[in-house]
Design an enzyme around this catalytic site. Structure first.
Site, mmCIF file in Angstrom:
data_model
loop_
_atom_site.group_PDB
_atom_site.id
_atom_site.type_symbol
_atom_site.label_atom_id
_atom_site.label_comp_id
_atom_site.label_asym_id
_atom_site.label_seq_id
_atom_site.Cartn_x
_atom_site.Cartn_y
_atom_site.Cartn_z
ATOM 1 C CB ALA A 13 8.880 -10.828 -21.545
ATOM 2 C CG HIS A 25 -1.761 -1.303 1.406
ATOM 3 N ND1 HIS A 25 -2.873 -1.495 0.562
ATOM 4 C CD2 HIS A 25 -1.460 -2.399 2.152
ATOM 5 C CE1 HIS A 25 -3.247 -2.731 0.808
ATOM 6 N NE2 HIS A 25 -2.589 -3.227 1.833
ATOM 7 C CB THR A 34 -0.797 -10.955 -7.838
ATOM 8 O OG1 THR A 34 -1.512 -12.339 -8.457
ATOM 9 C CG2 THR A 34 -0.783 -9.912 -9.007
#
Length: 149
Positions: free
Chosen positions: A125, A84, A130
């Site tokens: 690439a 954040h 995540t």
């Protein structure tokens, strides 16, 4: 070999490592043997780089990154350490990221904080990682997903 235009402030550099033009390495960083740090790279204080690592041009390694042996990091790959981010926020939680031995991160990939790239895994690439990448997997896309064979 440290190029004359590099600003290397650490003495924790293994034998045979090459650091090229316009790199900045802060005093707390540790870099192993036989690495190749290409031009225009930045390595922050709380970074550990193993042996025989290649870091191509335009890569910044931020606090909390652990790079094991025989890792390849492609040009302009991006690493983050704050989930954040806010300007001036000095009290953020630095989330460690680990690149395990033999993995490769492709050019322009983005690695979000707190993930693990497994042994011999490949990040394609431009992928945006995540979550953790399993050992030996190849991930591509945004968000990165395992490429099925």
């Amino acid at each position: 070999m440290i190029h004359a235009s590099a600003d290397v402030q650490t003495s924790a550099i293994g034998d045979g490592t090459r650091i090229w033009q316009f790199c900045v390495v802060l005093p707390g960083a540790a870099i192993g043997r036989d690495c190749n740090i290409c031009s225009h790279c930045f390595i922050e204080n709380d970074v550990v780089v193993g042996d025989r690592v290649t870091i191509k041009s335009g890569v910044q390694l931020w606090d909390g990154l652990r790079v094991e042996d025989d890792v390849f990091i492609g040009p302009n790959a991006t690493f983050t350490n704050d989930r954040h981010p806010r300007s001036g926020n000095r009290g953020f939680e630095c989330l460690p990221t680990t690149l395990e031995s033999g993995c490769s991160v492709g050019a322009g990939a983005v690695i979000l904080p707190g993930v693990r790239i497994g042994k011999r895994a490949v990040v394609g690439a431009g992928a945006v990682v995540t979550k953790d990448v399993p050992d030996g997997a190849t991930v591509v896309g945004n968000p990165a997903r395992i490429l099925e064979s």
